[in-house]
Write a protein that holds these residues in place. Structure first.
Motif, short mmCIF file in Angstrom:
data_model
loop_
_atom_site.label_atom_id
_atom_site.label_comp_id
_atom_site.label_asym_id
_atom_site.label_seq_id
_atom_site.Cartn_x
_atom_site.Cartn_y
_atom_site.Cartn_z
N ARG A 119 -10.07 -59.22 14.31
CA ARG A 119 -8.99 -58.49 13.69
C ARG A 119 -9.93 -58.62 12.07
O ARG A 119 -10.56 -59.05 11.34
N ILE A 120 -9.60 -57.23 11.10
CA ILE A 120 -9.45 -57.08 9.90
C ILE A 120 -8.14 -56.89 9.23
O ILE A 120 -7.59 -56.06 9.98
N TRP A 121 -8.21 -57.38 7.78
CA TRP A 121 -7.13 -57.00 7.66
C TRP A 121 -7.17 -57.08 5.98
O TRP A 121 -8.27 -56.63 5.44
N ALA A 122 -6.35 -56.49 5.25
CA ALA A 122 -6.20 -55.99 3.88
C ALA A 122 -5.16 -56.47 3.02
O ALA A 122 -3.93 -56.57 3.54
N GLU A 123 -5.22 -56.37 1.91
CA GLU A 123 -4.34 -56.81 1.31
C GLU A 123 -3.67 -55.39 -0.16
O GLU A 123 -5.07 -54.93 -0.55
N THR A 124 -2.64 -55.16 -0.72
CA THR A 124 -2.43 -54.51 -1.89
C THR A 124 -1.18 -54.95 -2.48
O THR A 124 0.17 -55.20 -2.21
N HIS A 125 -1.00 -53.88 -3.88
CA HIS A 125 -0.29 -54.41 -4.52
C HIS A 125 1.34 -53.52 -3.91
O HIS A 125 1.29 -52.72 -3.68
N GLU A 126 2.78 -54.54 -4.01
CA GLU A 126 3.17 -53.69 -3.49
C GLU A 126 4.37 -51.82 -4.15
O GLU A 126 4.48 -51.70 -3.74
N THR A 127 3.46 -51.94 -5.25
CA THR A 127 4.09 -50.50 -6.28
C THR A 127 2.49 -49.63 -5.74
O THR A 127 2.24 -48.37 -6.92
N ASN A 128 1.52 -50.34 -5.26
CA ASN A 128 -0.14 -49.30 -4.83
C ASN A 128 1.10 -47.78 -3.66
O ASN A 128 0.35 -48.56 -2.42
N THR A 129 1.48 -47.36 -4.33
CA THR A 129 2.28 -46.56 -3.17
C THR A 129 0.55 -46.26 -1.66
O THR A 129 0.94 -45.16 -1.28
N ARG A 130 0.01 -45.39 -3.24
CA ARG A 130 -1.57 -44.45 -1.76
C ARG A 130 -1.71 -45.21 -1.27
O ARG A 130 -2.53 -45.02 -0.34
N ALA A 131 -2.62 -46.20 -1.35
CA ALA A 131 -2.68 -47.83 -0.56
C ALA A 131 -2.10 -47.92 0.24
O ALA A 131 -2.25 -47.90 1.63
N LYS A 132 -0.74 -48.09 0.40
CA LYS A 132 -0.39 -48.42 1.31
C LYS A 132 0.03 -47.21 2.12
O LYS A 132 0.31 -48.02 3.41
N LYS A 133 -0.19 -45.98 1.94
CA LYS A 133 0.25 -44.81 2.74
C LYS A 133 -1.55 -44.68 3.62
O LYS A 133 -1.02 -44.45 4.94
N LEU A 134 -2.18 -44.86 2.99
CA LEU A 134 -3.76 -44.98 3.66
C LEU A 134 -3.54 -46.19 4.87
O LEU A 134 -4.02 -45.72 5.90
N PHE A 135 -3.23 -47.10 4.63
CA PHE A 135 -3.18 -48.67 5.45
C PHE A 135 -2.32 -48.21 6.47
O PHE A 135 -2.29 -48.38 7.44
N ASP A 136 -1.19 -47.66 6.40
CA ASP A 136 -0.25 -47.00 7.66
C ASP A 136 -0.65 -45.60 8.78
O ASP A 136 -1.25 -45.94 9.54
N ALA A 137 -1.50 -45.31 7.62
CA ALA A 137 -1.83 -43.98 8.38
C ALA A 137 -3.51 -44.13 9.01
O ALA A 137 -3.76 -43.56 10.05
N THR A 138 -3.72 -45.85 8.94
CA THR A 138 -5.71 -45.82 8.88
C THR A 138 -4.88 -47.01 10.69
O THR A 138 -5.55 -47.49 10.99
N GLY A 139 -3.54 -47.36 11.08
CA GLY A 139 -3.46 -47.96 12.36
C GLY A 139 -3.17 -49.76 11.57
O GLY A 139 -2.83 -50.84 12.29
N PHE A 140 -3.42 -49.73 10.36
CA PHE A 140 -2.48 -51.38 9.99
C PHE A 140 -1.37 -51.67 10.37
O PHE A 140 -0.60 -50.29 9.83
#
Length: 167
Positions: A119-140
């Motif tokens: 398992r690999i996890w990650a965390e980002t800030h609610e307002t960091n839309t760039r990171a949220k899109k990256l995690f969504d696009a890579t299977g998280f």
């Protein structure tokens, strides 16, 4: 010579500190990544310490494209089967070129195949839309919203994500 556009991860090595310290001069990069304000020598000292004596819980790898450092990927933690992923692509002029998505996929492959993580996890800030899109696009998958942290001068919620090793 034709461009191959090959991405790879490698251990940090002496000389990398100059690349990373240079990114600290990029205000957009520095603020987005939460790096402190330091003079160039302060950033060089910080990176030299990470290269020479990394903390045991941190695997930080240089991200290269065609042998040019374009970022770093972290796999952080001491659990034998789970690590936290973090990446940075720099300088900010490289953002929006797909390097972040490729770096995450490359780091996931490394984590699951080389480190044998489940398992690999990650965390980002609610307002960091760039990171949220990256995690969504890579299977998280979003797994929760716990805690707050300062991001770009504001106290914001943290969003957690995880991805399981494919079998």
């Amino acid at each position: 010579m034709p461009r191959t556009d090959t991405m790879r991860l490698r251990p940090l090595s002496p000389g990398d500190e100059h690349v990373y310290a240079g990114w600290a001069l990029d205000e957009e990069f520095r603020v987005a990544n939460g790096w402190p304000e330091r003079d160039r020598d302060g950033h060089l000292r910080h990176w030299r310490r990470l290269i020479e004596a990394p903390p045991p819980e941190l695997i930080r790898l240089a991200v290269e494209v065609d042998e040019e450092v374009v970022g770093y990927a972290d796999l952080h933690g001491l659990a034998p089967d789970t690590r936290e992923l973090g990446i940075a692509i720099g300088p900010s002029s490289r953002w929006g070129q797909g390097l972040g998505q490729r770096a995450i996929k490359t780091a996931l492959t490394y984590g699951f195949s080389v480190l044998d993580l489940t398992r690999i996890w990650a965390e980002t800030h609610e307002t960091n839309t760039r990171a949220k899109k990256l995690f969504d696009a890579t299977g998280f998958i979003e797994t929760g919203r716990h805690g707050t942290d300062t991001y770009r001068g504001e106290d914001v919620s943290l969003v957690q994500y995880a991805v399981e090793r494919p079998y």
